[in-house]
Design an enzyme around this catalytic site. Structure first.
Site, mmCIF file in Angstrom:
data_model
loop_
_atom_site.group_PDB
_atom_site.id
_atom_site.type_symbol
_atom_site.label_atom_id
_atom_site.label_comp_id
_atom_site.label_asym_id
_atom_site.label_seq_id
_atom_site.Cartn_x
_atom_site.Cartn_y
_atom_site.Cartn_z
ATOM 1 N N TYR A 1 13.370 -17.560 -3.375
ATOM 2 C CA TYR A 1 12.967 -18.654 -4.259
ATOM 3 C C TYR A 1 14.032 -19.720 -4.048
ATOM 4 C CZ TYR A 1 9.453 -16.019 -6.890
ATOM 5 O OH TYR A 1 8.330 -15.325 -7.263
ATOM 6 N N THR B 1 8.609 -17.759 -0.807
ATOM 7 C CA THR B 1 7.442 -17.697 -1.698
ATOM 8 C C THR B 1 7.129 -19.082 -2.232
ATOM 9 O OG1 THR B 1 7.906 -15.416 -2.315
ATOM 10 C CG2 THR B 1 6.547 -16.670 -3.846
ATOM 11 N N SER C 1 13.432 -9.155 -3.528
ATOM 12 C CA SER C 1 13.275 -10.447 -4.207
ATOM 13 C C SER C 1 14.619 -11.133 -4.457
ATOM 14 C CB SER C 1 12.576 -10.202 -5.558
ATOM 15 O OG SER C 1 12.670 -11.331 -6.381
ATOM 16 N N HIS D 1 0.119 -13.851 -5.466
ATOM 17 C CA HIS D 1 1.166 -13.319 -6.345
ATOM 18 C C HIS D 1 0.607 -12.212 -7.258
ATOM 19 C CE1 HIS D 1 5.394 -14.710 -6.964
ATOM 20 N NE2 HIS D 1 5.329 -13.936 -8.034
ATOM 21 N N LYS E 1 5.011 -17.029 1.990
ATOM 22 C CA LYS E 1 4.189 -16.120 1.167
ATOM 23 C C LYS E 1 3.471 -16.925 0.084
ATOM 24 C CE LYS E 1 4.724 -12.062 -1.905
ATOM 25 N NZ LYS E 1 4.780 -12.503 -3.284
HETATM 26 C C1 LIG Z 1 6.363 -7.488 -11.926
HETATM 27 C C2 LIG Z 1 6.168 -8.321 -10.685
HETATM 28 C C3 LIG Z 1 7.199 -9.130 -10.249
HETATM 29 C C4 LIG Z 1 7.055 -9.881 -9.073
HETATM 30 N N1 LIG Z 1 8.126 -10.601 -8.596
HETATM 31 C C5 LIG Z 1 7.999 -11.291 -7.443
HETATM 32 C C6 LIG Z 1 9.112 -11.970 -6.876
HETATM 33 O O1 LIG Z 1 10.228 -11.948 -7.404
HETATM 34 N N2 LIG Z 1 8.913 -12.670 -5.722
HETATM 35 C C7 LIG Z 1 7.693 -12.711 -5.093
HETATM 36 O O2 LIG Z 1 7.553 -13.354 -4.051
HETATM 37 N N3 LIG Z 1 6.638 -12.048 -5.595
HETATM 38 C C8 LIG Z 1 6.760 -11.331 -6.739
HETATM 39 N N4 LIG Z 1 5.687 -10.638 -7.218
HETATM 40 C C9 LIG Z 1 4.415 -10.636 -6.469
HETATM 41 C C10 LIG Z 1 4.391 -9.494 -5.426
HETATM 42 O O3 LIG Z 1 5.284 -9.762 -4.384
HETATM 43 C C11 LIG Z 1 3.007 -9.324 -4.798
HETATM 44 O O4 LIG Z 1 2.582 -10.556 -4.305
HETATM 45 C C12 LIG Z 1 1.965 -8.752 -5.765
HETATM 46 O O5 LIG Z 1 2.536 -7.825 -6.653
HETATM 47 C C13 LIG Z 1 0.859 -8.061 -4.962
HETATM 48 O O6 LIG Z 1 -0.188 -7.663 -5.794
HETATM 49 P P1 LIG Z 1 -0.336 -6.175 -6.389
HETATM 50 O O7 LIG Z 1 0.693 -6.043 -7.458
HETATM 51 O O8 LIG Z 1 -1.715 -6.190 -6.915
HETATM 52 O O9 LIG Z 1 -0.125 -5.191 -5.273
HETATM 53 C C14 LIG Z 1 5.825 -9.862 -8.371
HETATM 54 C C15 LIG Z 1 4.801 -9.038 -8.821
HETATM 55 C C16 LIG Z 1 4.954 -8.259 -9.956
HETATM 56 C C17 LIG Z 1 3.821 -7.355 -10.385
#
Ligand SMILES: Cc1cc2nc3c(=O)[nH]c(=O)nc-3n(C[C@H](O)[C@H](O)[C@H](O)COP(=O)(O)O)c2cc1C
Length: 404
Positions: free
Chosen positions: A174, A200, A151, A302, A278
């Site tokens: 981002y 994203t 990320s 997300h 994404k």
């Molecule tokens: C704590 C947390 C932080 C996240 N931070 C980002 C991020 O910085 N950038 C991003 O594109 N997605 C982020 N996501 C989304 C994840 O990339 C992903 O889409 C999502 O966790 C998938 O679902 P799942 O947790 O049910 O497997 C984050 C998700 C979580 C749980």
């Protein structure tokens, strides 16, 4: 001084005696309503029967406000829940007497072969879950030969991550609202050797993360004691290694509200990295993404933590696959926890599947061993499910295996 453990106990006592705070999936699970008793928690990674078992250990190990950051969805957490529930609507049409003596889970993406289609989704701020943050995740992913998407908001620099990985990670962007900053960040990821960049587009600042906000509000420690400067985007960015040394005075948001599709060709002009988008959940946007030159799409909401659509990722996947019609790889994430979940997405035509929370639970529970074991369990489940369904390779996992 309030230690995390002391704070956690006080916080849980306070929450338990405060019915007004109850409600919402996240808070319920923070209280441990549906979680195993302390004596039933696994105490070592190799005791885990499935990846879900890491969650309760993570909840025990983390201060509630950091666990809530993982657990939260938006508003009443119903999109988060939808992501899991939807898998139950698809069943497997399993076949018998197929030679599955050798099962090949490998996939090829952008000219590179991966032993498994299971990838680690970008997750920011991993120092909240382990002191060595993304370095631990990167070591585990690399040791188990999984791809890791880092990320923009990682607690560790992309250069640091790539140093410990056999193959450089993919980078998630981002873009912010200052193109000079965007340009510098993209160049930095490219110079670090990342072959793929993931933009994203599904997460504006200010998502309504009620579960997280209620926990923060009730926390016996002030989040701003550690998060110096607070949670405005400018303050958040200024703490991230990816922005180190950049002039952030004009940065106010991670995803500009006026950003439109022309950002894709603009980004492609900046870099030779492959460009994935994404956060696509509709056929219309999949078609527009293709028209604007993306090299791949990640279907994602997300993890149910951005908008309150109540529509599961796995339900969006077939629409996007149909619109893309094989022109570029389509990946997906959101709620994937079992081998059959991966199998279903592959049967719909996904090229790979990403996971988020399961590796955070494992990271917080048992560090590198936890993440490696969690990945091994998921791979093993997928292999068993492929054998059981009668598919000897990922290519053989087609729509014929699905019934709705
Ligand atoms: C704590 C947390 C932080 C996240 N931070 C980002 C991020 O910085 N950038 C991003 O594109 N997605 C982020 N996501 C989304 C994840 O990339 C992903 O889409 C999502 O966790 C998938 O679902 P799942 O947790 O049910 O497997 C984050 C998700 C979580 C749980």
């Amino acid at each position: 001084m309030v230690t995390h453990e002391h704070g956690r106990r006080r916080f849980l006592q306070m929450l338990a005696s405060s019915p007004a705070l109850a409600g919402g999936i996240g808070l319920g699970s923070l209280l441990g309503a549906s979680s195993p008793a302390e004596e039933e928690l696994i105490t070592a990674a190799d005791q885990a029967v499935n990846v879900l078992e890491f969650e309760a250990v993570a909840r025990k190990n983390l201060p509630p406000w950091h666990y809530a950051y993982i657990a939260t969805g938006v508003t009443d957490d119903s999109t988060l829940k939808a992501n899991r529930d939807a898998f139950g609507r698809y069943q497997l049409h399993t076949r018998r007497l197929v030679d599955v003596s050798k099962v090949d889970t490998s996939v090829k993406l952008f000219g590179e072969v991966w032993e498994t289609p299971i990838m680690l989704a970008p997750v920011g701020s991993q120092r909240a879950f382990h002191p060595e943050a993304e370095l631990v995740t990167a070591r585990a992913a690399s040791a188990q030969k999984h791809n890791f998407i880092v990320s923009t908001h990682s607690s560790t620099s992309i250069e640091g991550v790539n140093k410990v990985m056999e193959r450089p990670a993919w980078f998630q962007l981002y873009p912010t609202d200052d193109w000079n900053v965007t340009r510098a960040v993209v160049k930095r990821a490219e110079n670090a050797g990342c072959p793929v960049m993931v933009l994203t587009v599904d997460s504006q600042n200010g998502a309504l993360r009620d579960t997280l906000f209620k926990v923060r509000r009730s926390a016996p420690v002030k989040c701003t004691d550690c998060h110096i400067g607070g949670f405005t985007y400018n303050a958040v960015a200024s703490r991230r290694p990816m922005f180190a040394g950049l002039d952030l005075s004009k940065v106010t948001t991670q995803l500009p509200l006026n950003m439109t599709w022309d950002v894709l060709p603009r980004l492609k002009e900046l870099t030779s990295m492959k460009l994935l988008i994404k956060g696509i959940v509709t056929k219309e946007d999949a078609a527009l993404a293709l028209q604007h030159g993306v090299d791949g799409i990640i279907v994602s909401n997300h993890g149910g933590r951005s908008e309150d659509s109540k529509r599961a990722s796995i339900d969006c996947l077939p629409d996007v696959i149909a619109a893309v019609n094989g022109k570029v790889p389509v990946l997906v994430d959101g709620g994937f926890r079992r081998g059959t979940d991966f199998f279903k997405a592959l049967a719909m035509g996904a090229s790979a599947v990403c996971i988020g929370r399961p590796y955070l639970w494992a990271l917080a529970a048992f560090g590198q061993t936890g993440v490696e074991t969690m990945l091994t369990l998921l791979r093993k489940e997928l292999q068993i499910d492929m054998r059981q369904a009668g598919a000897a390779s990922v290519k053989q996992i087609t729509g014929e295996f699905l019934v709705r």
